[in-house]
Design a protein around this motif. Structure first.
Motif, mmCIF file in Angstrom:
data_model
loop_
_atom_site.group_PDB
_atom_site.id
_atom_site.type_symbol
_atom_site.label_atom_id
_atom_site.label_comp_id
_atom_site.label_asym_id
_atom_site.label_seq_id
_atom_site.Cartn_x
_atom_site.Cartn_y
_atom_site.Cartn_z
ATOM 1 N N LYS A 166 -0.904 32.277 30.657
ATOM 2 C CA LYS A 166 -1.611 32.468 31.917
ATOM 3 C C LYS A 166 -3.103 32.594 31.639
ATOM 4 C CE LYS A 166 -1.147 35.441 35.979
ATOM 5 N NZ LYS A 166 -0.442 36.627 36.497
ATOM 6 N N ILE A 167 -3.930 31.848 32.404
ATOM 7 C CA ILE A 167 -5.375 31.959 32.251
ATOM 8 C C ILE A 167 -6.003 32.167 33.625
ATOM 9 C CG2 ILE A 167 -5.498 30.566 30.146
ATOM 10 C CD1 ILE A 167 -6.416 28.212 31.869
ATOM 11 N N TYR A 168 -7.131 32.866 33.632
ATOM 12 C CA TYR A 168 -7.892 33.099 34.856
ATOM 13 C C TYR A 168 -9.172 32.274 34.788
ATOM 14 C CZ TYR A 168 -4.839 36.925 36.154
ATOM 15 O OH TYR A 168 -3.749 37.667 36.539
ATOM 16 N N MET A 169 -9.508 31.619 35.911
ATOM 17 C CA MET A 169 -10.710 30.797 35.968
ATOM 18 C C MET A 169 -11.364 30.937 37.340
ATOM 19 S SD MET A 169 -9.498 27.305 34.032
ATOM 20 C CE MET A 169 -8.053 27.007 35.006
ATOM 21 N N GLU A 170 -12.673 30.618 37.370
ATOM 22 C CA GLU A 170 -13.434 30.658 38.609
ATOM 23 C C GLU A 170 -13.600 29.247 39.163
ATOM 24 O OE1 GLU A 170 -17.827 31.983 40.264
ATOM 25 O OE2 GLU A 170 -17.256 32.458 38.210
ATOM 26 N N ILE A 171 -13.371 29.094 40.469
ATOM 27 C CA ILE A 171 -13.465 27.796 41.124
ATOM 28 C C ILE A 171 -14.927 27.445 41.369
ATOM 29 C CG2 ILE A 171 -12.887 26.489 43.203
ATOM 30 C CD1 ILE A 171 -10.376 28.204 43.458
ATOM 31 N N VAL A 172 -15.325 26.228 40.984
ATOM 32 C CA VAL A 172 -16.682 25.745 41.214
ATOM 33 C C VAL A 172 -16.722 24.864 42.458
ATOM 34 C CG1 VAL A 172 -18.536 24.315 40.268
ATOM 35 C CG2 VAL A 172 -17.282 25.869 38.784
ATOM 36 N N SER A 173 -15.779 23.929 42.565
ATOM 37 C CA SER A 173 -15.758 23.052 43.738
ATOM 38 C C SER A 173 -14.331 22.693 44.098
ATOM 39 C CB SER A 173 -16.575 21.787 43.493
ATOM 40 O OG SER A 173 -15.965 20.995 42.515
ATOM 41 N N ILE A 174 -14.139 22.383 45.389
ATOM 42 C CA ILE A 174 -12.823 22.010 45.909
ATOM 43 C C ILE A 174 -12.985 20.732 46.734
ATOM 44 C CG2 ILE A 174 -10.878 22.715 47.349
ATOM 45 C CD1 ILE A 174 -11.883 25.623 46.938
ATOM 46 N N SER A 175 -12.090 19.790 46.540
ATOM 47 C CA SER A 175 -12.064 18.587 47.378
ATOM 48 C C SER A 175 -10.604 18.242 47.649
ATOM 49 C CB SER A 175 -12.778 17.426 46.695
ATOM 50 O OG SER A 175 -12.135 17.096 45.488
ATOM 51 N N LYS A 176 -10.402 17.325 48.605
ATOM 52 C CA LYS A 176 -9.048 16.883 48.936
ATOM 53 C C LYS A 176 -8.972 15.369 48.760
ATOM 54 C CE LYS A 176 -7.616 20.449 52.137
ATOM 55 N NZ LYS A 176 -7.012 20.735 53.436
#
Length: 185
Positions: free
Chosen positions: A116-126
Motif C-alpha cells: 500500500k502506498i499513499y500519494m498526492e493527486i496533481v491532476s485529474i482528467s476523464k
C-alpha cells in the motif's frame, strides 16, 4: 472443357497430397521423444523434396494451378523445419523464477513487500468513457479500470493498494469505497 477437367484433377490431387502431408506432420508431432520427432520431421521434409514435380501442361491456367499446388505442399514442410530450430533449453535463472511468486514468503520478505502506498493527486482528467485518469506528484499516472463513480480532488492524498489477482485499488482513508485502477506510467 478439357482445361476444366485438368484443373479439377489438379485440385483433387493437391488436396490429397496436402491431407497426406498434414497426417504425416500430425503423426510426427505426437511423438514424445524429441529426437524421434526431429527424425520424423526430417523424413517428411525429405519426402516433400523428393516428390515428383507436376508435369508442365501447355495451358497457362493449368500451369498456374500446378505452381500453386507445389507451393502449398512445400510450405508446411518448411514450417516444420523452422519449428525444430527453436532452442529447447532455457537459462537456469528463468526456470528458477518461474512460479516463484506463488511460493510462501518468509516473514522478512513479507515485511519488505510493499502492499500500500499513499500519494498526492496533481491532476485529474476523464477519458471518452468517463474513466478517471489521475496523475500523482511522483510522476505516476493511473487510470480507472472499472465503471463506478468515484470523486477525488486535486491535492487530495489517496492510497493505492494491491488487490486480488494482480490488480490494484485506489481509495481514501475517509471513505470505505474504492475503485480499481491500472498504472499507465
Amino acid at each position: 472443357m478439357r482445361i476444366s477437367w485438368i484443373t479439377a484433377v489438379a485440385i483433387l490431387v493437391s488436396t490429397q497430397a496436402t491431407a497426406g502431408l498434414e497426417q504425416d506432420l500430425l503423426s510426427c508431432s505426437a511423438k514424445a521423444d524429441k529426437l524421434d520427432r526431429l527424425i520424423c520431421y526430417d523424413q517428411v521434409a525429405a519426402s516433400v523434396k523428393s516428390a515428383p514435380k507436376v508435369t508442365s501442361i501447355t495451358s497457362t491456367s493449368t500451369a498456374a494451378a500446378t505452381t500453386a499446388i507445389t507451393a502449398t505442399s512445400v510450405a508446411p514442410a518448411s514450417q516444420a523445419q523452422s519449428v525444430t530450430a527453436i532452442p529447447t533449453t532455457l537459462p537456469a535463472n528463468i526456470e528458477d523464477e518461474f512460479g516463484k511468486r506463488n511460493l510462501k514468503q518468509t516473514k522478512e520478505e513479507a515485511q519488505k513487500e510493499i502492499t500500500k502506498i499513499y500519494m498526492e493527486i496533481v491532476s485529474i482528467s476523464k477519458d471518452a468513457y468517463g474513466a478517471l485518469k489521475i496523475s500523482f506528484s511522483n510522476g505516476q499516472v493511473w487510470k480507472q479500470s472499472d465503471s463506478r463513480r468515484y470523486k477525488v480532488k486535486e491535492g487530495q492524498n489517496v492510497f493505492i493498494e494491491k488487490a486480488a489477482l494482480g490488480s490494484f485499488i485506489l481509495g481514501t482513508d475517509e471513505r470505505n469505497s474504492t475503485i480499481r485502477v491500472k498504472r499507465l506510467k
